[in-house]
Design a protein around this motif. Structure first.
Motif, mmCIF file in Angstrom:
data_model
loop_
_atom_site.group_PDB
_atom_site.id
_atom_site.type_symbol
_atom_site.label_atom_id
_atom_site.label_comp_id
_atom_site.label_asym_id
_atom_site.label_seq_id
_atom_site.Cartn_x
_atom_site.Cartn_y
_atom_site.Cartn_z
ATOM 1 N N PHE A 1 -16.983 14.925 -34.083
ATOM 2 C CA PHE A 1 -16.819 13.641 -33.416
ATOM 3 C C PHE A 1 -16.941 12.514 -34.445
ATOM 4 O O PHE A 1 -17.681 12.640 -35.417
ATOM 5 C CB PHE A 1 -17.908 13.445 -32.356
ATOM 6 N N ASP B 1 -18.577 9.130 -31.519
ATOM 7 C CA ASP B 1 -18.612 9.798 -30.206
ATOM 8 C C ASP B 1 -17.245 10.128 -29.618
ATOM 9 O O ASP B 1 -17.141 10.528 -28.456
ATOM 10 C CB ASP B 1 -19.448 9.000 -29.195
ATOM 11 N N LYS B 2 -16.184 9.991 -30.399
ATOM 12 C CA LYS B 2 -14.845 10.382 -29.947
ATOM 13 C C LYS B 2 -14.507 11.720 -30.603
ATOM 14 O O LYS B 2 -14.613 11.862 -31.830
ATOM 15 C CB LYS B 2 -13.819 9.320 -30.333
ATOM 16 N N LYS B 3 -14.108 12.699 -29.780
ATOM 17 C CA LYS B 3 -13.811 14.025 -30.310
ATOM 18 C C LYS B 3 -12.635 13.974 -31.282
ATOM 19 O O LYS B 3 -11.623 13.322 -31.020
ATOM 20 C CB LYS B 3 -13.498 15.003 -29.171
#
Length: 106
Positions: free
Chosen positions: A40, A43-45
């Motif tokens: 990530f 917090d974004k995959k």
């Protein structure tokens, strides 16, 4: 059988990188069965592809994320999350992306 654990936390070779240079994040993990690895950024995959290369060497417990051409919008906190049927663990590292002075001169 054991829950995943970071035996060497996530690190980056260089905390500050120049825009358009490469970034590499590396950690060592254990777990039985060997854990699934997810990456990530802020917090974004992260999806594996041309912009992000994933490498896992189960025999060494090594997990690596390589970004060959780091962009300014890829600055931030990178997180490696490892999971198996017995649990979950995560480790983070931050990278700062310096602007490319040659890009503005062109």
């Amino acid at each position: 059988m054991s829950a995943p654990k970071f035996v060497k936390p996530l690190t980056t070779a260089c905390k500050e990188v120049c825009e358009h240079s490469g970034s590499r994040f590396e950690a060592k993990v254990t777990g039985d069965p060997f854990p699934k690895v997810e990456w990530f950024c802020n917090d974004k995959k992260i999806q594996e592809g041309k912009r992000a290369i994933f490498d896992v060497e189960e025999d060494k417990g090594l997990v690596v994320l390589t970004i060959p051409d780091t962009r300014r919008d890829e600055e931030g906190v990178y997180k490696c999350v490892v999971t198996n049927t017995h649990g979950k663990a995560e480790s983070c590292a931050e990278v700062l992306v310096e602007f490319d002075p040659y890009e503005k001169a062109q």
